[in-house]
Design an enzyme around this catalytic site. Structure first.
Site, mmCIF file in Angstrom:
data_model
loop_
_atom_site.group_PDB
_atom_site.id
_atom_site.type_symbol
_atom_site.label_atom_id
_atom_site.label_comp_id
_atom_site.label_asym_id
_atom_site.label_seq_id
_atom_site.Cartn_x
_atom_site.Cartn_y
_atom_site.Cartn_z
ATOM 1 N N TYR A 127 -5.661 1.037 9.098
ATOM 2 C CA TYR A 127 -6.771 1.419 8.220
ATOM 3 C C TYR A 127 -8.096 1.129 8.909
ATOM 4 C CZ TYR A 127 -3.393 2.092 4.473
ATOM 5 O OH TYR A 127 -2.347 2.558 3.721
ATOM 6 N N ASP A 145 0.804 -1.229 0.000
ATOM 7 C CA ASP A 145 0.000 0.000 0.000
ATOM 8 C C ASP A 145 0.828 1.267 0.000
ATOM 9 O OD1 ASP A 145 0.701 -0.550 2.835
ATOM 10 O OD2 ASP A 145 -0.556 1.193 3.224
ATOM 11 N N GLU A 151 5.983 9.660 3.241
ATOM 12 C CA GLU A 151 5.561 8.325 2.812
ATOM 13 C C GLU A 151 4.551 8.439 1.666
ATOM 14 O OE1 GLU A 151 4.228 4.024 4.685
ATOM 15 O OE2 GLU A 151 3.790 5.841 5.825
ATOM 16 N N ASP A 180 5.592 0.333 3.356
ATOM 17 C CA ASP A 180 5.845 -0.912 4.087
ATOM 18 C C ASP A 180 5.594 -2.097 3.171
ATOM 19 O OD1 ASP A 180 3.062 -1.007 3.902
ATOM 20 O OD2 ASP A 180 2.782 -0.190 5.919
#
Length: 617
Positions: free
Chosen positions: A232, A80, A477, A83
Site C-alpha cells: 500500500y 484487509d 482477491e 491475507d
C-alpha cells in the site's frame, strides 16, 4: 432455392431481434440481498476475539497477541483482503467510506433492517483505530508483515507469521495515514452521535489530535513504515489526506477552522487543481471535491466560495469522466465497466459509483444539473450510470458472472483468500502449517470449503475476461475497501431516494433494537440438533443441496415456544414458521420426541442453526 431464401429470412429476422434487444437481457437485482451479504463479508474479515453475535460461524478468534511485543493492545480490526495483515491506511479508508454510506443512506439501511449491522461494522473498525492511537502523536499503522505473511498460506486462526507492529510518530511521520485515520474517526463520530454520544465524542477527540499530528509533522507514511511500500504505497502523497481529513472534521464539528483550512489550502494542496479519474484508498481528491461541492451547495462556503467553486468544477469533471462526457474520460470495457487497472479494478468501480450516487442526489436536492463538455446531464442520468456499474458487478455482464461471492447463480468459487480456502478450524482443528497450506489448500482445483459471502473480488480485465482461479490474485482477491462504498449505493438503489434533502443536516436513525429475549445456547441435556445432506442435483448449471435437520427434546419436560436462529441459509425452508429474525416450531414437543425441518439451498455446506430461546413445562 426457397429453403435458402427461408433460411436467409430467418437469419435476417433473428439479427434484427438481437439488434433491437437491450445490450444484456437480465432480470432486476435484489439490492437488499446484496446489501445484507456485504456486511457478512466484514464479519469474515474480523481479527481478534469474535463477538457472541458472530454470524460467519466458520471463523474463529485470531491475532490475540497483536501489539503485545510493543506494549500496546492491538487486538481486533480487519484483515484487509485475502491475507492476514492489518494495514492501517486501507482499513481507515474502509471505515471512512462505510461511515459516509451510513451518513447518506442510513435511513434506507434502517428500513431494510441492516443499519445495526452497518454500525457494528464501523465500530469494529473504530474500536481498533482507537487502540492504535495510544498517544496524540503516535499511531500504529500496520500489524504483521506482508512479505512473511505471503510466504505462508494459513487461516488466521493458525498463523505463525510475524505480528510485529509498526508506528508513526514525530520522528517517523505519516501524514497520509494519520489524516485518513482522522477522517475515519470524524466520519464515524457522526454515525454514533445520536445512538452513542460518549463514543462519538471520543472519536472526535482522537480525530482532532490526529489531524494536528498529520499537519504538524508532515511526511509519507510508507517512508516511515517501509514494509508497507510493496502493498500500500502512498503514490499520491499526503496532501489529499490533509484536505480529506479537514473536510470530514468540518462536517463532524462544524468548526470554521476546518472550513478555512479547505479554503486556504485548496490550491497549495492540489484540491482545486487536480481533475481526477479515480478515487480510492490512495487518491482522495475526488472525494474531497465532492464533499466541498456539497458544502458549497449547502451555502456554507462563505468567503471561500470562489475556491469551493473550483473544488466543484473538479468534482464535476470526475462525474463527466465517468459518464464518458468529459474532456478526459475513464476507459470502459466492451461490456460497459469502468476500467482503471488489472489488479483489483473493482475497487474503483464501487468508489466511483458511490460518488456518482451521492452527487446525483446532491444535484437533485439543489435542483441543478451536471455540466459536462458535451452538455448538461440530469441527476437521473448520473444515478443511472452508478446503477449500471452495480448491475454489471452483480451479473449483468458478458460473462453473466456475479463478482459478489454468494450472490446470484454464477459467482467466484475459488477466491484468493486464506480463510475461505482452508477448511474451518471448527470443522478440522488440525494445524495448517505455513508451507503446508500452499501444498494442501492453495493448490486445490476445487471450490472453497467456506463461502466468503458478500466479498467483492477484483473483477474482470479490460475486455470483460475473468478466470476463477485461486492463484489469479489480481482478479479473485477481495478487499474490505471494495465493499465499503458499495453498501451506500446498494442501500440507495434498494430503498430509493430519501424524502429529505441530501443537503440538510444529517440525522442517523437509531438502529432497531432486537426483541427482548434471552438468547442462550441450549444445554446439551435439553435439545439436540443434527443436520445431514440428503440429496443434491444440478439445475440449469447450478447445484442445489437438500438438508434435513432433526431436533430432539432430550429433557424430561415438554418443550414449548422454541425459537431457532438460522444463518447462512441461501434458499427455502419447510417445517418452521418465520417470526421476526427467528424461526419458530409452532407446536409443543414432548420429552424424547423429535421433529424435522428441511431446507434447500445452493451452498455446499449446511446452514448454521442454533437455539435462540425456549421454555420447558
Amino acid at each position: 432455392m426457397m429453403k435458402g431464401f427461408n433460411m436467409l429470412c430467418c437469419m435476417t429476422t433473428l439479427l434484427l431481434i438481437v439488434l433491437l434487444l437491450p445490450k444484456f437481457a437480465f432480470g432486476s437485482h435484489n439490492y437488499g440481498e446484496a446489501l445484507t451479504k456485504s456486511f457478512l463479508f466484514y464479519e469474515a474479515q474480523r481479527s481478534g476475539y469474535l463477538p457472541h453475535g458472530q454470524r460467519v460461524q466458520w471463523r474463529g478468534n485470531s491475532g490475540l497477541m497483536d501489539g503485545k511485543a510493543s506494549g500496546v493492545d492491538l487486538v481486533g480490526g480487519y484483515y484487509d483482503a485475502g491475507d492476514n495483515v492489518k494495514f492501517g491506511l486501507p482499513m481507515a479508508f474502509t471505515v471512512t467510506m462505510m461511515s459516509w454510506s451510513i451518513i447518506e443512506y442510513g435511513r434506507q439501511m434502517g428500513e431494510s433492517g441492516e443499519l445495526s449491522n452497518a454500525m457494528d461494522a464501523v465500530k469494529w473498525g473504530t474500536d481498533y483505530l482507537l487502540k492504535a492511537h495510544p498517544e496524540p502523536d503516535v499511531l500504529y499503522g500496520e500489524v504483521g508483515d506482508g512479505n512473511t505473511d505471503h510466504y505462508c498460506w494459513q487461516r488466521p486462526e493458525d498463523m505463525t507469521t510475524s505480528r510485529a507492529a509498526y508506528r508513526i510518530d514525530p520522528s517517523r511521520p505519516g501524514s497520509d495515514l494519520a489524516g485518513e485515520t482522522a477522517a475515519a474517526m470524524a466520519a464515524a463520530s457522526i454515525v454514533f452521535r445520536k445512538s452513542n454520544p460518549a463514543y462519538a465524542k471520543e472519536l472526535l477527540t482522537h480525530a482532532y489530535q490526529l489531524f494536528e499530528f498529520a499537519d504538524k509533522y508532515r511526511g509519507k507514511y510508507d517512508s516511515s513504515i517501509t514494509v508497507a511500500q510493496k502493498y500500500y504505497r502512498s503514490v499520491s502523497g499526503y496532501a489529499d489526506e490533509l484536505l480529506w481529513a479537514a473536510a470530514w472534521l468540518y462536517k463532524a464539528s462544524n468548526k470554521p477552522y476546518y472550513l478555512n483550512y479547505l479554503g486556504e489550502n485548496g490550491d497549495a494542496l492540489g484540491g482545486t487543481g487536480w481533475s481526477m479519474t479515480e478515487f480510492g484508498w490512495d487518491v482522495k481528491y475526488a472525494g474531497v471535491q465532492t464533499l466541498a461541492a456539497k458544502f458549497l451547495m449547502q451555502g456554507n462556503a462563505g468567503t471561500h466560495s470562489p475556491v469551493f467553486e473550483k473544488y466543484q468544477e473538479k468534482a464535476e469533471n470526475f462525474m463527466c469522466a465517468c459518464l464518458g462526457k468529459g474532456n478526459q474520460n475513464i476507459h470502459k470495457s466492451p461490456g460497459g465497466l469502468i476500467f482503471r487497472q488489472r489488479w483489483n479494478n473493482m475497487q474503483f468501480v464501487t468508489s466511483a459509483s458511490f460518488l456518482a450516487t451521492v452527487y446525483s442526489d446532491y444535484l437533485a436536492s439543489a435542483r441543478k444539473t451536471l455540466k459536462c463538455s458535451s452538455g448538461s446531464v440530469s441527476p437521473t442520468e448520473l444515478l443511472a450510470f452508478a446503477k449500471s456499474q452495480v448491475d454489471y458487478l452483480l451479473g449483468d455482464n458478458p460473462r453473466a458472472t456475479s463478482y459478489m461471492v454468494g450472490y446470484g447463480n454464477n459467482y467466484p468459487r475459488q477466491v484468493h483468500h486464506r480463510g475461505s480456502s482452508i477448511v474451518s478450524v471448527k470443522v478440522d482443528p488440525t494445524f495448517v502449517t505455513c508451507r503446508g497450506g500452499y501444498a494442501t489448500w492453495f493448490s486445490r482445483k476445487a471450490n472453497d470449503p467456506n463461502l466468503l459471502t458478500g466479498a467483492i473480488v477484483g473483477g474482470p480485465d479490460a475486455y470483460d475476461n475473468f478466470a476463477d482461479q485461486r492463484d489469479n490474485y489480481e482478479q479473485t482477491e477481495p478487499a474490505t475497501y471494495n465493499n465499503a462504498p458499495l453498501i451506500g449505493v446498494l442501500a440507495r438503489l434498494h430503498g430509493g431516494k430519501s424524502e429529505f434533502s441530501q443537503l440538510l443536516p444529517v440525522a442517523i436513525p437509531q438502529p432497531k433494537p432486537d426483541p427482548e429475549q434471552k438468547v442462550t445456547p441450549a444445554p446439551a441435556s435439553d435439545i439436540a440438533i443434527e443436520q445431514k445432506e440428503t440429496s443434491s442435483w444440478v439445475h440449469k448449471g447450478k447445484t442445489y443441496y437438500r438438508y434435513s435437520a432433526i431436533v430432539t427434546n432430550k429433557s424430561s419436560k415438554t418443550l414449548k415456544n422454541l425459537k431457532l436462529s438460522i444463518s447462512q441459509l441461501y434458499g427455502s425452508i419447510w417445517g418452521l414458521s418465520k417470526y421476526g429474525d427467528s424461526y419458530v416450531f409452532p407446536d409443543s414437543l414432548p420429552s424424547g420426541k423429535t421433529f424435522e425441518f428441511v431446507y434447500i439451498h445452493f451452498a455446499n455446506s449446511p446452514a448454521v442453526v442454533s437455539v435462540s430461546s425456549y421454555t420447558l413445562v
